[in-house]
Every structure is written in structure tokens, then in C-alpha cells.
Design a protein around this motif. Structure first.
Motif, PDB file in Angstrom:
ATOM      1  N   ILE A 166      -0.426  27.543  12.063  1.00 11.90           N
ATOM      2  CA  ILE A 166       0.186  26.468  12.832  1.00 11.90           C
ATOM      3  C   ILE A 166       0.239  24.898  11.843  1.00 11.90           C
ATOM      4  O   ILE A 166      -0.862  24.858  11.163  1.00 11.90           O
ATOM      5  CB  ILE A 166      -0.909  26.323  14.199  1.00 11.90           C
ATOM      6  CG1 ILE A 166      -0.773  27.267  14.987  1.00 11.90           C
ATOM      7  CG2 ILE A 166      -0.252  25.023  14.765  1.00 11.90           C
ATOM      8  CD1 ILE A 166      -1.866  27.416  16.105  1.00 11.90           C
ATOM      9  N   GLN A 167       1.250  24.610  12.097  1.00 14.18           N
ATOM     10  CA  GLN A 167       1.308  23.154  11.473  1.00 14.18           C
ATOM     11  C   GLN A 167       0.269  22.158  11.865  1.00 14.18           C
ATOM     12  O   GLN A 167       0.095  22.079  13.028  1.00 14.18           O
ATOM     13  CB  GLN A 167       2.773  22.692  11.455  1.00 14.18           C
ATOM     14  CG  GLN A 167       2.980  21.487  10.634  1.00 14.18           C
ATOM     15  CD  GLN A 167       4.738  20.935  10.787  1.00 14.18           C
ATOM     16  OE1 GLN A 167       5.310  21.455  11.812  1.00 14.18           O
ATOM     17  NE2 GLN A 167       4.891  19.953  10.086  1.00 14.18           N
ATOM     18  N   GLY A 168      -0.394  21.529  10.796  1.00 14.72           N
ATOM     19  CA  GLY A 168      -1.156  20.663  10.939  1.00 14.72           C
ATOM     20  C   GLY A 168      -2.561  21.220  10.916  1.00 14.72           C
ATOM     21  O   GLY A 168      -3.717  20.373  11.118  1.00 14.72           O
ATOM     22  N   VAL A 169      -2.798  22.329  10.946  1.00  9.48           N
ATOM     23  CA  VAL A 169      -4.059  22.908  10.791  1.00  9.48           C
ATOM     24  C   VAL A 169      -4.685  23.274   9.448  1.00  9.48           C
ATOM     25  O   VAL A 169      -3.892  23.768   8.663  1.00  9.48           O
ATOM     26  CB  VAL A 169      -4.203  24.449  11.715  1.00  9.48           C
ATOM     27  CG1 VAL A 169      -5.704  24.786  11.518  1.00  9.48           C
ATOM     28  CG2 VAL A 169      -3.972  24.257  13.052  1.00  9.48           C
ATOM     29  N   LEU A 170      -5.865  22.537   9.394  1.00  8.57           N
ATOM     30  CA  LEU A 170      -6.162  22.602   7.964  1.00  8.57           C
ATOM     31  C   LEU A 170      -7.016  23.881   7.541  1.00  8.57           C
ATOM     32  O   LEU A 170      -6.876  24.636   6.432  1.00  8.57           O
ATOM     33  CB  LEU A 170      -7.219  21.272   7.519  1.00  8.57           C
ATOM     34  CG  LEU A 170      -7.654  21.229   6.116  1.00  8.57           C
ATOM     35  CD1 LEU A 170      -6.549  21.233   5.176  1.00  8.57           C
ATOM     36  CD2 LEU A 170      -8.670  20.120   6.049  1.00  8.57           C
ATOM     37  N   ASN A 171      -7.954  24.160   8.405  1.00  8.40           N
ATOM     38  CA  ASN A 171      -8.776  25.369   8.073  1.00  8.40           C
ATOM     39  C   ASN A 171      -9.316  25.950   9.290  1.00  8.40           C
ATOM     40  O   ASN A 171      -9.632  25.181  10.416  1.00  8.40           O
ATOM     41  CB  ASN A 171      -9.831  24.921   7.187  1.00  8.40           C
ATOM     42  CG  ASN A 171     -10.913  26.083   6.864  1.00  8.40           C
ATOM     43  OD1 ASN A 171     -10.466  26.970   6.472  1.00  8.40           O
ATOM     44  ND2 ASN A 171     -12.228  25.909   7.071  1.00  8.40           N
ATOM     45  N   VAL A 172      -9.453  27.057   9.427  1.00  4.42           N
ATOM     46  CA  VAL A 172     -10.238  28.053  10.547  1.00  4.42           C
ATOM     47  C   VAL A 172     -11.309  28.926   9.984  1.00  4.42           C
ATOM     48  O   VAL A 172     -10.962  29.548   8.933  1.00  4.42           O
ATOM     49  CB  VAL A 172      -9.196  28.691  11.203  1.00  4.42           C
ATOM     50  CG1 VAL A 172      -9.833  29.604  12.413  1.00  4.42           C
ATOM     51  CG2 VAL A 172      -7.952  28.092  11.899  1.00  4.42           C
ATOM     52  N   GLU A 173     -12.399  29.046  10.691  1.00  7.88           N
ATOM     53  CA  GLU A 173     -13.542  29.609  10.100  1.00  7.88           C
ATOM     54  C   GLU A 173     -14.217  30.514  11.095  1.00  7.88           C
ATOM     55  O   GLU A 173     -14.242  30.083  12.274  1.00  7.88           O
ATOM     56  CB  GLU A 173     -14.650  28.621   9.361  1.00  7.88           C
ATOM     57  CG  GLU A 173     -15.862  29.452   8.856  1.00  7.88           C
ATOM     58  CD  GLU A 173     -16.657  28.665   8.283  1.00  7.88           C
ATOM     59  OE1 GLU A 173     -17.734  29.121   7.749  1.00  7.88           O
ATOM     60  OE2 GLU A 173     -16.507  27.524   8.307  1.00  7.88           O
ATOM     61  N   VAL A 174     -14.488  31.943  10.944  1.00  2.30           N
ATOM     62  CA  VAL A 174     -14.741  32.715  11.821  1.00  2.30           C
ATOM     63  C   VAL A 174     -16.174  32.826  11.507  1.00  2.30           C
ATOM     64  O   VAL A 174     -16.750  33.175  10.447  1.00  2.30           O
ATOM     65  CB  VAL A 174     -14.156  34.098  11.744  1.00  2.30           C
ATOM     66  CG1 VAL A 174     -14.704  35.214  12.656  1.00  2.30           C
ATOM     67  CG2 VAL A 174     -12.614  34.154  12.149  1.00  2.30           C
ATOM     68  N   ILE A 175     -16.931  32.545  12.563  1.00  5.68           N
ATOM     69  CA  ILE A 175     -18.662  32.755  12.518  1.00  5.68           C
ATOM     70  C   ILE A 175     -19.109  33.800  13.343  1.00  5.68           C
ATOM     71  O   ILE A 175     -18.873  34.049  14.357  1.00  5.68           O
ATOM     72  CB  ILE A 175     -19.248  31.418  12.765  1.00  5.68           C
ATOM     73  CG1 ILE A 175     -18.722  30.078  12.009  1.00  5.68           C
ATOM     74  CG2 ILE A 175     -20.761  31.505  12.801  1.00  5.68           C
ATOM     75  CD1 ILE A 175     -19.435  28.928  12.225  1.00  5.68           C
TER      76      ILE A 175
END
Length: 212
Positions: A166-175
Motif C-alpha cells: 500500500i502506498q505510504g506504508v513504510l514497514n509492517v512487522e509480524v509478531i
């Protein structure tokens, strides 16, 4: 009286001046950068030193106290708080608001390097980091369901890739989640019968677990 008379006598000039100020103000307002979540620089630095399997009392005497002694001489230092738990030393450092966080971070690294000879060699390397509000998550989602954990973990990984696109999303982390693990149980009698040592067995497994 002099100012008011001058304004009346030069009404056209005053009108143009007011119009210029109005246009400049509107232009500045429209061009002024605005952020819904502006980055706030907080002069906080943390130090974490893992030392697995060591009691809190030993963590404090072997790691926390030697590092705190070195940190005591830092300039612009406001306070130091530390927590020693089993297997981990956590030190929280707060500087004065005027402090340059990059300069403070370098000074802390230098002090920790000086304390390194006083820390047991078996302990892990210190992890020094600053508290950056720009890295705080703006959204946290939980995934649950009546499915095996491995399936939920795969769904979370797929969602991670889609959200990062998605545009504008810097980082996604799964915990959380689970990772596949293969456990090898060794029969000591058969290993001794074949004359294979445990180190050789571990080496063979490591060599086979390679993608080419």
C-alpha cells in the motif's frame, strides 16, 4: 496623529500594503508543511545486555553496575534508571531536552565500550538504541481463528506483503506465530556403535541443511 494623518494621506499605499500582507499570509498558510503525526525527538537512550541463564543479582553486579559507573560522567545527563532481571540488563538513560540525540548516542557508545572489559565475555554484545517516535506503530491488528497456528502464520505473512504494498506504508512487522522446527533425537548407543561423535553428527546435519 502623525501616523494616522500619513495613513489617510497615503490611503492607496496603505491599501496595497494590507493587500500584500493578506496575500502573503494566505500563501504562507497554504504552503506551510503540516503532519498529523510529526516526529518528536526525545532524548532517551536504552541499553540492553542479554546474558542468558544468569540470576538478577548477578546481572546487576556483573553488567548493570559497571555500565552505570561509566555513564555517570556523561554531560547533559538527567537521570539513569536500570532494571536487572534474569538473563537481561536494561538501562534507561534520559538527557536534558536541549541535548543532540546523535551526539548523546555516540557518547553512550563510547562509555559502554570503556565498560566492556568489566563485563563477562559470555554476555551478549550490548544493544544501544534511541527511542524514535517515528518508529512507533500507528496501527496494531490481531489475527485469530479456529485454524492451526501454522496456517494463521501463513495468512499473517500474506497480509504483511499486501499491506506493505500500500502506498505510504513504510514497514509492517509480524509478531508471534510459529516457525517450523525439526528436532533430531540421537540414540547414544547406536552413535557409539558406529563410532560417530556428536560434533561430527552436528556437522553433517548443518551441511545437509543448505539451499544451493
Amino acid at each position: 496623529m502623525i501616523i494616522s494623518n500619513a495613513a489617510i494621506n497615503r490611503s492607496t499605499t496603505i491599501f496595497v500594503l494590507l493587500l500584500l500582507i493578506l496575500v502573503t499570509g494566505v500563501f504562507s498558510y497554504t504552503q506551510l508543511p503540516r503532519e498529523s503525526n510529526p516526529e518528536v525527538v526525545i532524548p532517551y537512550i536504552t541499553i540492553r545486555v542479554p546474558y542468558e541463564g544468569v540470576a538478577p543479582e548477578d546481572i546487576e553486579s556483573l553488567i548493570t553496575i559497571p555500565i552505570e559507573r561509566r555513564l555517570a560522567g556523561l554531560s547533559d545527563l538527567k537521570q539513569i534508571r536500570s532494571t536487572s532481571v534474569e538473563g537481561l540488563s536494561f538501562i534507561f538513560i534520559e538527557f536534558e531536552p536541549k541535548t543532540d540525540i546523535n551526539d548523546a548516542l555516540q557518547k553512550v557508545r563510547d562509555k559502554v565500550d570503556l565498560a566492556q572489559p568489566d563485563i563477562p565475555n559470555e554476555a551478549d554484545d550490548p544493544i544501544i538504541s534511541e527511542i524514535n517516535t517515528a518508529e512507533f506503530p500507528i496501527m496494531i491488528m490481531s489475527l485469530s481463528g479456529n485454524l492451526p497456528l501454522a496456517v494463521l502464520d501463513q495468512i499473517a505473512s500474506d497480509m504483511e506483503d499486501r499491506i506493505e504494498a500500500i502506498q505510504g506504508v513504510l514497514n509492517v512487522e509480524v509478531i508471534g506465530g510459529v516457525e517450523r522446527e525439526i528436532q533430531i533425537e540421537v540414540d547414544p548407543e547406536r552413535v557409539a556403535q558406529y563410532g560417530i561423535s556428536f560434533s561430527d553428527l552436528i556437522s553433517v546435519v548443518a551441511q545437509e541443511n543448505v539451499n544451493t
